[in-house]
Design a protein around this motif. Structure first.
Motif, PDB file in Angstrom:
ATOM      1  N   ALA A   9     -13.810   6.833  10.359  1.00  0.00           N
ATOM      2  CA  ALA A   9     -14.873   6.039  10.977  1.00  0.00           C
ATOM      3  C   ALA A   9     -14.525   4.552  10.958  1.00  0.00           C
ATOM      4  CB  ALA A   9     -16.197   6.288  10.254  1.00  0.00           C
ATOM      5  N   ALA A  10     -13.933   4.100   9.853  1.00  0.00           N
ATOM      6  CA  ALA A  10     -13.535   2.690   9.761  1.00  0.00           C
ATOM      7  C   ALA A  10     -12.487   2.352  10.807  1.00  0.00           C
ATOM      8  CB  ALA A  10     -13.026   2.385   8.357  1.00  0.00           C
ATOM      9  N   ARG A  11     -11.525   3.259  11.011  1.00  0.00           N
ATOM     10  CA  ARG A  11     -10.495   3.012  12.030  1.00  0.00           C
ATOM     11  C   ARG A  11     -11.107   2.968  13.423  1.00  0.00           C
ATOM     12  NH1 ARG A  11      -7.655   6.732   8.698  1.00  0.00           N
ATOM     13  NH2 ARG A  11      -7.916   8.452  10.178  1.00  0.00           N
ATOM     14  N   LEU A  12     -12.033   3.885  13.697  1.00  0.00           N
ATOM     15  CA  LEU A  12     -12.703   3.887  15.004  1.00  0.00           C
ATOM     16  C   LEU A  12     -13.527   2.615  15.193  1.00  0.00           C
ATOM     17  CD1 LEU A  12     -13.881   7.612  15.238  1.00  0.00           C
ATOM     18  CD2 LEU A  12     -11.923   6.554  16.381  1.00  0.00           C
ATOM     19  N   ALA A  13     -14.162   2.157  14.120  1.00  0.00           N
ATOM     20  CA  ALA A  13     -14.972   0.938  14.208  1.00  0.00           C
ATOM     21  C   ALA A  13     -14.103  -0.283  14.491  1.00  0.00           C
ATOM     22  CB  ALA A  13     -15.755   0.742  12.917  1.00  0.00           C
ATOM     23  N   GLU A  14     -12.928  -0.330  13.882  1.00  0.00           N
ATOM     24  CA  GLU A  14     -12.012  -1.454  14.105  1.00  0.00           C
ATOM     25  C   GLU A  14     -11.579  -1.546  15.562  1.00  0.00           C
ATOM     26  OE1 GLU A  14      -8.813  -0.824  11.453  1.00  0.00           O
ATOM     27  OE2 GLU A  14      -9.903  -1.495   9.662  1.00  0.00           O
ATOM     28  N   GLN A  15     -11.555  -0.408  16.244  1.00  0.00           N
ATOM     29  CA  GLN A  15     -11.116  -0.368  17.640  1.00  0.00           C
ATOM     30  C   GLN A  15     -12.283  -0.491  18.619  1.00  0.00           C
ATOM     31  OE1 GLN A  15      -9.076   3.382  17.853  1.00  0.00           O
ATOM     32  NE2 GLN A  15      -7.730   2.905  16.131  1.00  0.00           N
ATOM     33  N   SER A  16     -13.496  -0.624  18.102  1.00  0.00           N
ATOM     34  CA  SER A  16     -14.684  -0.645  18.964  1.00  0.00           C
ATOM     35  C   SER A  16     -15.164  -2.062  19.213  1.00  0.00           C
ATOM     36  CB  SER A  16     -15.811   0.168  18.315  1.00  0.00           C
ATOM     37  OG  SER A  16     -15.410   1.511  18.104  1.00  0.00           O
ATOM     38  N   ARG A  17     -15.738  -2.281  20.376  1.00  0.00           N
ATOM     39  CA  ARG A  17     -16.233  -3.600  20.748  1.00  0.00           C
ATOM     40  C   ARG A  17     -17.532  -3.943  20.044  1.00  0.00           C
ATOM     41  NH1 ARG A  17     -15.080  -1.043  25.424  1.00  0.00           N
ATOM     42  NH2 ARG A  17     -17.313  -0.769  25.886  1.00  0.00           N
ATOM     43  N   ASP A  18     -18.358  -2.924  19.776  1.00  0.00           N
ATOM     44  CA  ASP A  18     -19.683  -3.145  19.214  1.00  0.00           C
ATOM     45  C   ASP A  18     -20.207  -1.827  18.665  1.00  0.00           C
ATOM     46  OD1 ASP A  18     -20.666  -1.650  21.503  1.00  0.00           O
ATOM     47  OD2 ASP A  18     -20.440  -3.508  22.649  1.00  0.00           O
ATOM     48  N   LYS A  19     -21.435  -1.834  18.187  1.00  0.00           N
ATOM     49  CA  LYS A  19     -22.020  -0.637  17.581  1.00  0.00           C
ATOM     50  C   LYS A  19     -22.059   0.539  18.554  1.00  0.00           C
ATOM     51  CE  LYS A  19     -23.470  -2.128  13.451  1.00  0.00           C
ATOM     52  NZ  LYS A  19     -23.136  -1.501  12.158  1.00  0.00           N
ATOM     53  N   LEU A  20     -22.453   0.277  19.772  1.00  0.00           N
ATOM     54  CA  LEU A  20     -22.594   1.361  20.735  1.00  0.00           C
ATOM     55  C   LEU A  20     -21.234   1.929  21.127  1.00  0.00           C
ATOM     56  CD1 LEU A  20     -25.448  -0.018  22.996  1.00  0.00           C
ATOM     57  CD2 LEU A  20     -25.589   1.639  21.138  1.00  0.00           C
ATOM     58  N   ASP A  21     -20.254   1.074  21.211  1.00  0.00           N
ATOM     59  CA  ASP A  21     -18.903   1.549  21.501  1.00  0.00           C
ATOM     60  C   ASP A  21     -18.401   2.406  20.342  1.00  0.00           C
ATOM     61  OD1 ASP A  21     -16.658   1.623  23.251  1.00  0.00           O
ATOM     62  OD2 ASP A  21     -15.617   0.206  21.938  1.00  0.00           O
ATOM     63  N   PHE A  22     -18.767   2.040  19.118  1.00  0.00           N
ATOM     64  CA  PHE A  22     -18.388   2.829  17.947  1.00  0.00           C
ATOM     65  C   PHE A  22     -19.063   4.201  17.969  1.00  0.00           C
ATOM     66  CE2 PHE A  22     -19.805   3.971  13.563  1.00  0.00           C
ATOM     67  CZ  PHE A  22     -18.590   4.497  13.128  1.00  0.00           C
ATOM     68  N   VAL A  23     -20.369   4.243  18.279  1.00  0.00           N
ATOM     69  CA  VAL A  23     -21.066   5.532  18.375  1.00  0.00           C
ATOM     70  C   VAL A  23     -20.404   6.408  19.426  1.00  0.00           C
ATOM     71  CG1 VAL A  23     -23.255   6.671  18.923  1.00  0.00           C
ATOM     72  CG2 VAL A  23     -23.257   4.578  17.564  1.00  0.00           C
ATOM     73  N   SER A  24     -20.053   5.811  20.549  1.00  0.00           N
ATOM     74  CA  SER A  24     -19.387   6.550  21.613  1.00  0.00           C
ATOM     75  C   SER A  24     -18.042   7.094  21.135  1.00  0.00           C
ATOM     76  CB  SER A  24     -19.176   5.636  22.827  1.00  0.00           C
ATOM     77  OG  SER A  24     -18.516   6.318  23.864  1.00  0.00           O
TER      78      SER A  24
END
Length: 329
Positions: free
Chosen positions: A190-205
């Motif tokens: 999840a941390a790796r996905l969050a690092e690659q995400s633009r924002d919270k919604l991009d992380f959920v996606s």
């Protein structure tokens, strides 16, 4: 040091006269496999959520990572007797912790107002974490021991006035339904996905897409599962398969670990009244769209990874009229 506030000393029940049997509900909230019979609805309605995200909107991927909310049993702060210990030191953080030892099967109940949640409780002393999902109010906690057939006797009880730090606390932390910690592989993912995400919604996606792409439904497991089943989120991740409960627990672990309030929801899906598990997450932003429904601003939004991963139609998954929630964890 944590302090207990507004709590009443517990009561131990012993002796032949006091051991009045309590006939528990035949089906408790530990129903894990889809297709079980309907239990009594004991879930509160969610009110208007307060602000929770530190950032006011769509932030850059380089935003500071949130501190993961945790949950723990503190034996030095617990109260109890007869092998039962209940830790009420963190009720403001949305959970109660319990440890018990017995030769018999145990149940644990949380009661608040009209709502009752009943859980299977380990009898080997291993601590359990249970959410205070009914919000602020006066809670009664009970540990019961099996005496014969499906009859249980009260062995210990205590009560407490709960004032949460905010209403999201129970849905930001690990509990028995979604166990994880900082070393869990799903948390690291999840941390790796969050690092690659633009924002919270991009992380959920990103979490949604990853789980849909890597976890398949285990039909054989669904046929053989027992009512006392609890998921192992890292095992689901490594095996690449699971049932609806596994999907929901894994998604909750990944999202909560990055500060996204996420509910594990048990309820029914029309038209066959199928007992099922899915997730709801909270967001202040809007604009993210998946499975044919738009995520609303400042609201809880449904995400059903079991049906999505299995290729169910967008119309079926996205139409909230198919879903009837019964329990939240």
């Amino acid at each position: 040091m944590r302090r207990k506030t507004g709590c009443t000393p517990g009561r131990s029940v012993s002796g032949a006269v006091r051991r009045l049997p309590l006939l528990l509900l035949t089906l408790c909230v530990m129903l894990a496999a889809c297709g079980a019979a309907r239990p009594r609805d004991s879930s509160p309605q969610t009110g208007t959520p307060a602000r929770i995200f530190a950032s006011g909107g769509r932030g850059p991927a380089s935003s500071e990572a949130p501190v993961m909310a945790t949950a723990a049993f503190h034996p030095e702060l617990a109260e109890g007797s007869g092998g039962v210990l209940i830790d009420l030191s963190a009720v403001s953080e949305g959970y109660v912790a319990v440890s018990a030892r017995s030769e018999s099967r145990l149940k644990f109940q949380t009661l608040m107002g009209e709502w009752t949640y009943t859980y299977d409780l380990s009898s080997d002393g291993v601590p359990s974490i249970f959410p205070l999902q009914c919000g602020d109010g006066h809670y009664l906690f009970r540990v019961m021991e099996n005496i014969v057939d499906k009859k249980y006797a009260l062995t210990y009880s205590t009560e407490c006035d709960v004032k949460l730090l905010d209403e999201f606390q129970p849905f930001l932390r690990p509990n028995d339904y979604s166990r994880y910690d900082a070393q869990s592989e799903c948390v690291r993912l999840a941390a790796r996905l969050a690092e690659q995400s633009r924002d919270k919604l991009d992380f959920v996606s990103a979490v949604y897409e990853y789980v849909c792409d890597h976890i398949t439904y285990d039909a054989a497991k669904a046929e053989s599962i027992t009512t006392i089943y609890l998921p192992d989120v890292d095992k689901t991740l490594s095996s690449g398969k699971g049932i609806c409960f596994d999907y929901a627990a894994l998604a909750a672990a990944m999202l909560r670990s990055q500060g996204v309030p996420t509910k594990i929801v048990f309820g029914y899906v029309a038209p066959d009244d199928l007992y099922h598990a899915w997730n709801m997450f909270y967001t202040e932003e809007s604009g993210w769209i998946t499975v044919s429904f738009e995520v609303g601003s400042k609201s809880w939004n449904r995400i059903d990874l079991t049906f999505s991963a299995g290729g169910a139609s967008d119309e079926f998954v996205g139409d909230g009229s198919h879903y009837s929630a019964a329990y939240f964890y």
